[in-house]
Design a protein around this motif. Structure first.
Motif, PDB file in Angstrom:
ATOM      1  N   MET A  75      34.240   9.141  36.331  1.00 54.25           N
ATOM      2  CA  MET A  75      34.881  10.270  36.991  1.00 54.25           C
ATOM      3  C   MET A  75      36.271  10.554  36.424  1.00 54.25           C
ATOM      4  N   ALA A  76      36.933   9.562  35.852  1.00 57.27           N
ATOM      5  CA  ALA A  76      38.294   9.741  35.331  1.00 57.27           C
ATOM      6  C   ALA A  76      38.336  10.620  34.088  1.00 57.27           C
ATOM      7  N   THR A  77      37.244  10.714  33.374  1.00 57.81           N
ATOM      8  CA  THR A  77      37.227  11.485  32.138  1.00 57.81           C
ATOM      9  C   THR A  77      36.834  12.943  32.336  1.00 57.81           C
ATOM     10  N   VAL A  78      36.573  13.317  33.567  1.00 62.53           N
ATOM     11  CA  VAL A  78      36.055  14.656  33.858  1.00 62.53           C
ATOM     12  C   VAL A  78      37.203  15.669  33.938  1.00 62.53           C
ATOM     13  N   PRO A  79      37.102  16.767  33.171  1.00 63.92           N
ATOM     14  CA  PRO A  79      38.209  17.722  33.143  1.00 63.92           C
ATOM     15  C   PRO A  79      38.166  18.813  34.214  1.00 63.92           C
ATOM     16  N   ASP A  80      36.969  19.106  34.757  1.00 63.66           N
ATOM     17  CA  ASP A  80      36.858  20.252  35.659  1.00 63.66           C
ATOM     18  C   ASP A  80      35.677  20.070  36.611  1.00 63.66           C
ATOM     19  N   LEU A  81      35.455  21.062  37.470  1.00 62.33           N
ATOM     20  CA  LEU A  81      34.398  20.986  38.485  1.00 62.33           C
ATOM     21  C   LEU A  81      33.013  20.873  37.847  1.00 62.33           C
ATOM     22  N   GLU A  82      32.746  21.651  36.831  1.00 65.96           N
ATOM     23  CA  GLU A  82      31.428  21.566  36.172  1.00 65.96           C
ATOM     24  C   GLU A  82      31.230  20.191  35.553  1.00 65.96           C
ATOM     25  N   ASP A 139      36.217  17.730  47.780  1.00 68.01           N
ATOM     26  CA  ASP A 139      36.833  17.458  49.076  1.00 68.01           C
ATOM     27  C   ASP A 139      36.193  16.196  49.677  1.00 68.01           C
ATOM     28  N   PRO A 140      36.835  15.576  50.673  1.00 73.64           N
ATOM     29  CA  PRO A 140      36.332  14.298  51.214  1.00 73.64           C
ATOM     30  C   PRO A 140      34.893  14.345  51.736  1.00 73.64           C
ATOM     31  N   LEU A 141      34.506  15.403  52.426  1.00 76.23           N
ATOM     32  CA  LEU A 141      33.132  15.473  52.936  1.00 76.23           C
ATOM     33  C   LEU A 141      32.138  15.571  51.781  1.00 76.23           C
ATOM     34  N   THR A 142      32.417  16.406  50.819  1.00 72.54           N
ATOM     35  CA  THR A 142      31.526  16.530  49.662  1.00 72.54           C
ATOM     36  C   THR A 142      31.447  15.210  48.915  1.00 72.54           C
ATOM     37  N   THR A 166      15.191  14.554  36.404  1.00 73.26           N
ATOM     38  CA  THR A 166      16.639  14.770  36.381  1.00 73.26           C
ATOM     39  C   THR A 166      16.984  16.148  36.926  1.00 73.26           C
ATOM     40  N   ALA A 167      16.104  17.112  36.722  1.00 73.21           N
ATOM     41  CA  ALA A 167      16.368  18.469  37.229  1.00 73.21           C
ATOM     42  C   ALA A 167      16.518  18.469  38.753  1.00 73.21           C
ATOM     43  N   ALA A 168      15.787  17.617  39.440  1.00 70.64           N
ATOM     44  CA  ALA A 168      15.914  17.533  40.903  1.00 70.64           C
ATOM     45  C   ALA A 168      17.292  16.985  41.283  1.00 70.64           C
ATOM     46  N   VAL A 169      17.799  16.047  40.510  1.00 74.45           N
ATOM     47  CA  VAL A 169      19.134  15.498  40.773  1.00 74.45           C
ATOM     48  C   VAL A 169      20.188  16.573  40.509  1.00 74.45           C
ATOM     49  N   VAL A 170      20.030  17.319  39.431  1.00 78.70           N
ATOM     50  CA  VAL A 170      20.958  18.410  39.124  1.00 78.70           C
ATOM     51  C   VAL A 170      20.978  19.408  40.283  1.00 78.70           C
ATOM     52  N   GLU A 171      19.804  19.745  40.803  1.00 80.31           N
ATOM     53  CA  GLU A 171      19.725  20.694  41.919  1.00 80.31           C
ATOM     54  C   GLU A 171      20.369  20.114  43.178  1.00 80.31           C
ATOM     55  N   ALA A 172      20.141  18.861  43.465  1.00 81.09           N
ATOM     56  CA  ALA A 172      20.734  18.234  44.656  1.00 81.09           C
ATOM     57  C   ALA A 172      22.250  18.234  44.570  1.00 81.09           C
ATOM     58  N   VAL A 173      22.787  17.878  43.419  1.00 81.16           N
ATOM     59  CA  VAL A 173      24.243  17.876  43.240  1.00 81.16           C
ATOM     60  C   VAL A 173      24.783  19.290  43.370  1.00 81.16           C
ATOM     61  N   ALA A 174      24.085  20.261  42.789  1.00 78.67           N
ATOM     62  CA  ALA A 174      24.524  21.659  42.884  1.00 78.67           C
ATOM     63  C   ALA A 174      24.550  22.126  44.339  1.00 78.67           C
ATOM     64  N   ARG A 175      23.536  21.775  45.105  1.00 80.46           N
ATOM     65  CA  ARG A 175      23.489  22.193  46.520  1.00 80.46           C
ATOM     66  C   ARG A 175      24.641  21.577  47.314  1.00 80.46           C
ATOM     67  N   ILE A 176      24.890  20.292  47.087  1.00 81.94           N
ATOM     68  CA  ILE A 176      25.949  19.618  47.847  1.00 81.94           C
ATOM     69  C   ILE A 176      27.327  20.147  47.465  1.00 81.94           C
ATOM     70  N   ARG A 178      28.060  23.134  46.189  1.00 78.92           N
ATOM     71  CA  ARG A 178      28.188  24.594  46.279  1.00 78.92           C
ATOM     72  C   ARG A 178      29.245  24.932  47.322  1.00 78.92           C
ATOM     73  N   PRO A 179      30.139  25.867  47.006  1.00 79.52           N
ATOM     74  CA  PRO A 179      31.147  26.249  48.008  1.00 79.52           C
ATOM     75  C   PRO A 179      30.472  26.801  49.273  1.00 79.52           C
ATOM     76  N   ALA A 180      31.081  26.475  50.391  1.00 80.41           N
ATOM     77  CA  ALA A 180      30.561  26.977  51.672  1.00 80.41           C
ATOM     78  C   ALA A 180      30.772  28.488  51.726  1.00 80.41           C
TER      79      ALA A 180
END
Length: 186
Positions: A75-82, A139-142, A166-176, A178-180
């Motif tokens: 996680m420390a090497t990640v530059p942005d939200l994507e 955010d903390p909840l996410t 892996t596509a199912a994992v990508v979709e799960a992460v995207a859903r969680i 996703r901005p409210a």
């Protein structure tokens, strides 16, 4: 008889304890087995550790810290939200519980923590570090939801007889992550 100088003995015992747990479970772990695996005299066990609980706490703490270090490094090497979303997927599909040994050690720790509240400090510290690493980008909840997804999907991946997509994992992460939607006016 001369005393053998062995400054790494305590660390070797802790590492051997993890090996014995991975092979035989907590129930099959004894001072005698760990001493044999560490290639140390049985008396070294009581010299370095007050009892089996202390040895188990030290071993599981080391294990949890190693996994947490990998998690934080990702996680420390990640530059942005994507990048954070991609990293979350990689944590689930590649990093966490990389082999059968790690799966067994994790489940043995969880079972012990479920029965013995003193071991929950290890699991709570592990979860807190995971969430803190995720909170760099979410955010903390996410972060909490992603951590739970990581735990659950990693366990499913490790124990399921069907390969995981892996596509199912990508979709799960995207859903969680996703901005409210904005609140609707009544």
């Amino acid at each position: 008889m001369a005393r053998r100088f062995d400054p790494e003995r305590r660390d070797r015992i802790i590492d051997a304890c993890l090996d014995v747990i991975a092979e035989s479970g907590v129930a099959g772990t004894s001072h005698r087995r760990v001493a044999a695996a560490a290639d140390v005299p049985l008396g070294s066990m009581t010299y370095h550790f007050a009892g089996m609980d202390e040895l188990l706490r030290e071993a599981f703490t080391r294990f949890a810290q190693e996994i947490s270090n990998r998690f934080e490094a990702r996680m420390a090497t990640v530059p942005d939200l994507e990048g954070a979303r991609r990293a979350a997927v990689e944590l689930i599909t590649q990093d966490t519980l990389q082999n059968q040994r790690e799966l067994v050690l994790t489940q043995e720790l969880y079972t012990l923590a479920a029965r013995e509240p003193a071991f929950r400090t290890i699991t709570n510290a592990w979860m807190a570090r995971s969430r803190a690493a995720l909170e760099r980008h979410f955010d903390p909840l996410t972060a909490r939801l992603l951590d739970a997804l990581n735990e659950g999907l990693t366990l499913h991946r490790a124990l399921d007889t069907e390969p995981h997509d892996t596509a199912a994992v990508v979709e799960a992460v995207a859903r969680i992550t996703r901005p409210a939607p904005p609140p609707q006016d009544a």
